[in-house]
Structure formats: C-alpha cells, structure tokens
Design an enzyme around this catalytic site. Sequence first.
Site, PDB file in Angstrom:
ATOM      1  N   HIS A 253     -94.889  19.406  31.467  1.00 25.45           N
ATOM      2  CA  HIS A 253     -94.604  18.373  30.466  1.00 25.45           C
ATOM      3  C   HIS A 253     -95.694  17.307  30.405  1.00 25.45           C
ATOM      4  CE1 HIS A 253     -92.703  15.934  33.808  1.00 25.45           C
ATOM      5  NE2 HIS A 253     -93.230  14.947  33.103  1.00 25.45           N
ATOM      6  N   ASP A 303     -91.377  23.999  34.840  1.00 22.41           N
ATOM      7  CA  ASP A 303     -92.168  22.818  34.469  1.00 22.41           C
ATOM      8  C   ASP A 303     -93.494  22.790  35.234  1.00 22.41           C
ATOM      9  OD1 ASP A 303     -92.522  20.504  32.889  1.00 22.41           O
ATOM     10  OD2 ASP A 303     -92.040  19.242  34.602  1.00 22.41           O
ATOM     11  N   SER A 385     -95.210  12.107  37.767  1.00 26.95           N
ATOM     12  CA  SER A 385     -94.972  13.453  37.269  1.00 26.95           C
ATOM     13  C   SER A 385     -96.087  14.408  37.660  1.00 26.95           C
ATOM     14  CB  SER A 385     -94.857  13.448  35.744  1.00 26.95           C
ATOM     15  OG  SER A 385     -93.542  13.254  35.338  1.00 26.95           O
TER      16      SER A 385
END
Length: 757
Positions: A253, A303, A385
Amino acid sequence: MRKLLPILFFVFASASFAQVTNSGQPKSWKSINLDEIPTIAMPDFDLEAVKAEDKVNDKKRNVPWRFGYDFSVSYGLDNSGQWFNLESGGRLWLLKFHSEGAKTLNFLFDQYKLPDGATLYFYNEDKTDVLGAYTSSQNRADLNFGSWLVDGDTVIVEYFEPESSLGQGLLNISAVVHGYRSAAQFKSAKALNTSGDCNIDVDCGVGSDFDDLKDELKRSVAMTVVGGSGFCTGTLINNTANDGTQYFLTANHCLGGGVSNWAFRFNWISPNPSCATTSGSTSGSFNQTASGATLRASNAKSDMALLEISPNLPDSWDLVWAGWDRSGNSPDYVVGIHHPDGDIMKICRDDNGPFQTSLSFNFEPNTEVWYINEWEQGVTEPGSSGSALFDENGRIVGQLAGGAAACNGTSNNGAYDFYGRFDVSWDFGNTASTRLKDWLDPNNTGEVIIDQYPAAQVFTNDARLIVNELDSEVCGTTAEPIFKVKNVGSNTITSIDFSYQVGSATPVNLNWTGNLAPDATVIITQPTLNINGSTSVQAAITSVNNNVDNNPTDNTYANTVNNFSGQSYVTTAVTFELLTDDYGEETTWELRDSSGNLIQSGPNSPYADTQNYSISLNVQQDECYNFTINDSASDGICCFFGQGSYELVTAENEVIFAGGNFTSSETTSFSVVSSLATQQPNLEQEVSIFPNPSNSVINIQNKTGLNYSYKMYSVTGQLVKNGDNNQLSVNQLPQGLYLLQLDFENGQKMTERIIVK
C-alpha cells in the site's frame, strides 16, 4: 466499527532533513551572483479548492495524504536556465524556481543522466537547506529521478558538467511540486521528534535477549520518501545466494505509483536516545541516501512489495541485509524497527507474540496477517508502514500493513497493529511479480530460514535443516519431501544425526557421514510419507560432528500437512449454483487447483441483485481444488441484506458444500476422482512391521491387498537384502541401523527403520 487505515502518512521535509548524498558544496556559491540566475515563476492555483478536496480525501484509506500541488512542466538543459563557464574548467547550468507561498519545493525528472564527474544540487536562497551532490550513481535506464524536498518558496537547481564531459549530460524537469501544507500544521515540530512521546529510539534497550540482534538489524532499516510526497519504512533483505543483492521489503500500500523516484535513507539514529520520555531525541548523521528503485514483486494478499534499489550502496555505510523465516511458525515475541511520522529510527516490542488471522484491508477482502493485540514497549505510527516484523531470532516474518496503535502520552493507547505475513508473500500467486521466492531464493534451494548478510556471527559446528517439496496441502495420500542439510558453520561436517516423525508413528532416526564443506548442502533422505487427513510432520538435526549444534535455532521443522481425505467425489462435473443477495455486485469467486493455479474466476461483469446463476466449473478427474467465494463488503451473501446462498454440486446431484453466511470469504476444498477405488490406502494403518528391533526375523503384515517388494539398505546406502515375501531373516546381518523400503504395485512407497541387535 472503527475502520482499519493503512499506516501511510504524507508529510513534508524540513531543513532538519537537509543533507548531501555524498559530500561537497555547490560550486555556484563561490563564483555566481544568485540574482543573475533566470527565475521560473509557477502560476497561481486554487488552493481553497485543493484544500476542499483534501478534507474528503484525507478520510479515505486508499488515497495518499497530499501535501503539495503538482505543476507539470518541461525545463531542461537545452530550453531553459543559464550556462556559466568556470575558470577552473567545466561549466554550470543554473535555474531558479519560485512558487509564491510554498512551504517546500521538490522536483521530478523524466530525463536524468549524469556523466562521470557531473553533480546536481538543490538549495534555497538563504542556503540553509541543501540537497546534493547527486551524481551518475543515481542514473537509471528509465531516466527517472525524484528529489527530496527543500524548504522555502524559492529553490535553485545547479548542474555542474566537467570539461571532459561537456554536452554529455541529460536533464529535464517534468514536475515542480508546491508544498502547501506540512507536519507543522499538526504538530509543533517538523520531522525530528514529531512522533509520539511513547516511542523508543532504536538505541534504547528492549531486552537483553534482543539488544545484540537489534544493534545489527537497525543497519538494514531505511526511511523511504514515496514519490517525493510520502513516508514509509522498509528493510534490506537477504537472499539465499548471500550476495548482497539490494532487495528492499516494504508494504504494497506504500507503492501508489512508480518507485523509480523513491529515495532511501539509512542509519538515521539518535546519538542521545529518548526512551519513551517527553525529552526529544537529538539528530544524528543522516547523509546515507540513494534514489531510485525497480519494483520486483507485490501483492495485496499480504500487503507486500519487494523493490531492488538501483544505485550501489557503499560498503562504507556498513549496512546489513536482514534474514527471514518463511515457516509460518508463531514467534515467541516480535520486534519492529521503523521511522514513525518520518522521525528518527524507533523500536517497539510485543512480548506475547502475534497470531495469524485474515481481514479485509485496502480493498483486499482476505489479507493474511500477523495480528498484534498490544505493544509492551514502544508503538508504531503513520510513516512506519512497510517496516519489518522481526521474530525472536531477528528474522523477518512480515511487514507493517495497518492498525490503530498510537501514543497516549509516554504510554501507548493499547490498540492493535497487523503485519502482512512473510510466509504468504513467499509463494502467493503464479508469477514472480506477486511472490518473493523467485527473488529471495534465486537458485531454488528451498531454504525456509536464512540469517542476515553479512553474518553477525559464524559458528564452528552449525548445520541448517532445509525441507523441500512438502506443502501444507497435498493432493493424494502421500508426500515426498526432500530433507537436506546445509553447512553454515566454519568447520567441515563429517556426521549428522537426523530424525523425522509423521503423525504418531515411530520416529525415523538416521545418521549421515561424509564430508560437507562450509556453504555446501547434502540430501539426507527422500522418504515417501503417508498423509491421511491432517497429519503432523516433524524433523530435527539432533547432533553435528557428534556434538550439539552451536546454533540450534534452525535445526527443527514442524508442519501440518492436509490432504483431501473425506472430500473426494466420484463425478465428471461440478456446478456452482449461486443466488445473490441484495448487493450482487459485491460477490466474486475463484477456483484454484492443488498447485495454486487459477483455473476459473468470475464474474466477467457484476452479478445482478437477487438473481440465480449456474456456472459449470472446469474440473478434471484425479485433481484437487480450492473454491473461494468473496464478498467485498465483508458481510457474506446471507443473511443481513437478502437471503443469498450458494452450492457446489456434482453431476450426480451430490452437494459438496452449501452456504452463504460468512464474512469476507469462504473456501471449500475438494477432489474430483474417477473412482474412489483409485484412492490409495493409508500404509501407516494397514501395514505393520514387527518385531523392531529384532535379532532374527522381521515380519511384514500387509492388509492393503496390494502386492509389494522390499529392499533393505545399510545407512551408507548399500543394498543388503531384497525380496517379496512376508518374512525376512536378519540374523546374518551385522549389528546396526538399516532402512527397509516397501514398494507397492500402485506406486506407493513405505520406509521403516530397522534396528538389528
């Protein structure tokens, strides 16, 4: 219910981030009057309209946090700027950009090719924020390049071309980004110390059982600048060739576009760490940067994104490529190392260990994750992230996807985080573009666990167990794994004691002797295992060179193997009968075979509401399948918004499965056979070998009804007996350990250990 938001936060860079890629000072500072440089003034734009869009987009989990307005331009060496010849040789090209009211300016290039000796700098008018020198080391085949952000609304671009390379450079600016908002609008400081007070600097202790590992692994972590407008974190990751290929693991992402202009910054660590206090960290050296990468693999299922950094990372940076564990075994505890909010490097620890689950995340209805209930030390935040999740042995088992963890003063808020699972990333999909194994195991060694590169410590006696050809799901009643051992120590290995066990059967003990040099690999055994339903398989190296292995953390293997016992259907066809609910467009499905190949999926166009559909599935006899139905709203097709349902039905009207009340997805496993008689017997249950040990006679009791032959081998592989009777004499054999192999007429094999006294 609170929505799960990707931990991706877009902020701007400040003067505290200003740095050089290598070293030096712009040549124009000594010889050029900056007032003489041509200036390009960016036009006005409707800032209020942009802010109105941001109010909507900031709430969306799939839209980047925008800090700037992008002007599309085309300014290059041939159509803009001014050249200055230098008395010392060579020449300078200078161009000034001004965008009224900008907090920052940054630049994207669609042509960037610097000859040897050339340099590129960016700096503001008061010379307080400088980027450079960028050199030919940043050249890419696609000619793309992205700069870091420079404070202020006026920025000078300086290109130096040495006399030996006149006319050889290629530069063209394709975008100028006007930064109109910054982290300062949300927090009192910029970048450094913007993360919450409960964060722990990476040089703070998190436990004596991990601190030594942490001091190695921090040298693998980098903050990434995503397309010049966002922050994520990632980690250099080792491959089985141990060759320092510049693979970099982060989150899918975080991509949001091309990675050719990503920037990577390593080893930004505070020399005076703040350990969950209100005292801010002090900034350390931050001059290890590189720009540009190529995307190698990515998927939303876990992801995951794997990049390969383009420019060579200097040896002087003393970087580390982290190891990994793709077994899927649950860690005892886990640690994260990351850059929250674009801040200096931090660390967090969960003492309880994560658990596996799946959830709907970022438009993937069934993302496979490690779920952390709460951090005991530290926390993650936006900007973390993509950062790696390390197990207790310092090996990567996942990368950060999302969650709700944050600071509440100097303590965390007690909320969760979740990380995409490395074991899922390993072999998800059918091509190299969706999985890790093609890149991280280039020679197809089958290694399940590897350590960092360069090695933190080399042991004398150190063997690593490798298991190939044993998946978690088997189509049929047998599996034929390859048990191998790699010598990762410094001494030659001359003997290995090894054991494996299938279910509750008697363990098989083997002894290998020979000469296994450092870095070499040997096959210990290739048995045929009988799998019936859910069957545990365990294996272990029990000694090396008649001693305990100096590093036993990679000596064991444990897995549960499932076959399709009880889910076999004698049929020539299978039909998918579907009744949609009130939101038919939310339903999708797919059919995969036992190798994971996508056989069929649907629909080609969205299903209508409350309609019946009958779809013939493309099945073949003597093959196994997984059928998965998905609902994008994660509420199934029954019974909240309509009474939808579905069935899988054979040509003989036998129902394989019926349902509809699920959340995001539901999977049914089944096999299609021509005759149940073709299903092979369970040899562990129907064949007995006794007594064991024996000094005289071995009996073979065979209840399968199948003919067989046997072969008996010494531990060195020498054939000592063969035949096809039910009794064999061993009284003439020397004392020792032997292997008895039974070969049945249907192709099945059975291996049993025999100890002769």
